[in-house]
Design a protein around this motif. Structure first.
Motif, short mmCIF file in Angstrom:
data_model
loop_
_atom_site.label_atom_id
_atom_site.label_comp_id
_atom_site.label_asym_id
_atom_site.label_seq_id
_atom_site.Cartn_x
_atom_site.Cartn_y
_atom_site.Cartn_z
N THR A 83 0.89 -1.23 -0.03
CA THR A 83 0.15 -0.07 -0.01
C THR A 83 0.84 1.26 -0.07
OG1 THR A 83 -1.72 -1.29 1.35
CG2 THR A 83 -1.79 1.41 1.12
N HIS A 85 1.46 5.17 0.01
CA HIS A 85 0.76 6.46 0.26
C HIS A 85 1.71 7.58 -0.42
CE1 HIS A 85 -2.19 4.37 3.13
NE2 HIS A 85 -1.00 3.94 3.41
N SER A 87 1.68 11.73 -2.53
CA SER A 87 0.86 13.01 -2.72
C SER A 87 1.38 13.84 -3.91
CB SER A 87 1.07 13.89 -1.56
OG SER A 87 2.44 14.19 -1.12
N HIS A 95 -3.75 13.53 -2.25
CA HIS A 95 -3.21 12.43 -1.67
C HIS A 95 -3.56 11.08 -2.27
CE1 HIS A 95 -1.24 14.43 1.95
NE2 HIS A 95 -2.45 15.13 2.08
N THR A 97 -3.75 6.77 -2.96
CA THR A 97 -2.93 5.30 -2.39
C THR A 97 -3.20 4.53 -3.45
OG1 THR A 97 -4.08 6.01 -0.09
CG2 THR A 97 -3.54 3.71 -0.51
#
Length: 129
Positions: A83, A85, A87, A95, A97
């Motif tokens: 996963t 994350h 931006s 943002h 994911t």
């Protein structure tokens, strides 16, 4: 006599203290701040999408379209699931994911699309034609 009590009490505390294990987390997930080196590279899918995974950025591209580069803030890794994350700043911070399922050494799936690793020249040809 008092000294003997304190010594016995200290020894008992020491024995009991080392016999009790500390609580440890049993979670299998780990957190990274960069893409693992084995996953870095150029990827294309048969469904008209391309990705470029670098150490601290992920670039998502559509052939003969635009490409967006996202800065990676953290990566959670559990088994073969990643996963990511990330931006990007476009007037304000957006943002994103990415949930990647790495099912083979040079392959992963993302949103029902299957990506495989290719060379840099193959990736650029795919994106520009």
């Amino acid at each position: 006599m008092k000294l003997r009590k304190y010594v016995l009490l200290g020894a008992a505390g020491l024995v009991l203290g080392t016999g009790i294990p500390f609580a440890q987390s049993t979670a299998g997930a780990s957190t990274y701040h960069s893409i693992p080196s084995s996953m870095r590279g150029y990827y294309i899918s048969s469904s008209n999408q391309a990705m470029w995974l670098r150490k601290h950025t992920i670039t998502d591209a559509i052939p003969q379209g635009d490409a967006d580069s996202f800065h990676i803030s953290r990566i959670n890794h559990n088994g073969h699931h990643y996963t990511i994350h990330a931006s990007v700043y476009m007037g304000n911070t957006v943002h994103v994911t990415y949930r990647l399922n790495r099912y083979a050494k040079n392959k992963f799936s993302y949103r029902g699309r299957y990506f495989h690793k290719v060379s840099k020249s193959h990736h650029y040809y795919y994106v520009n034609h």
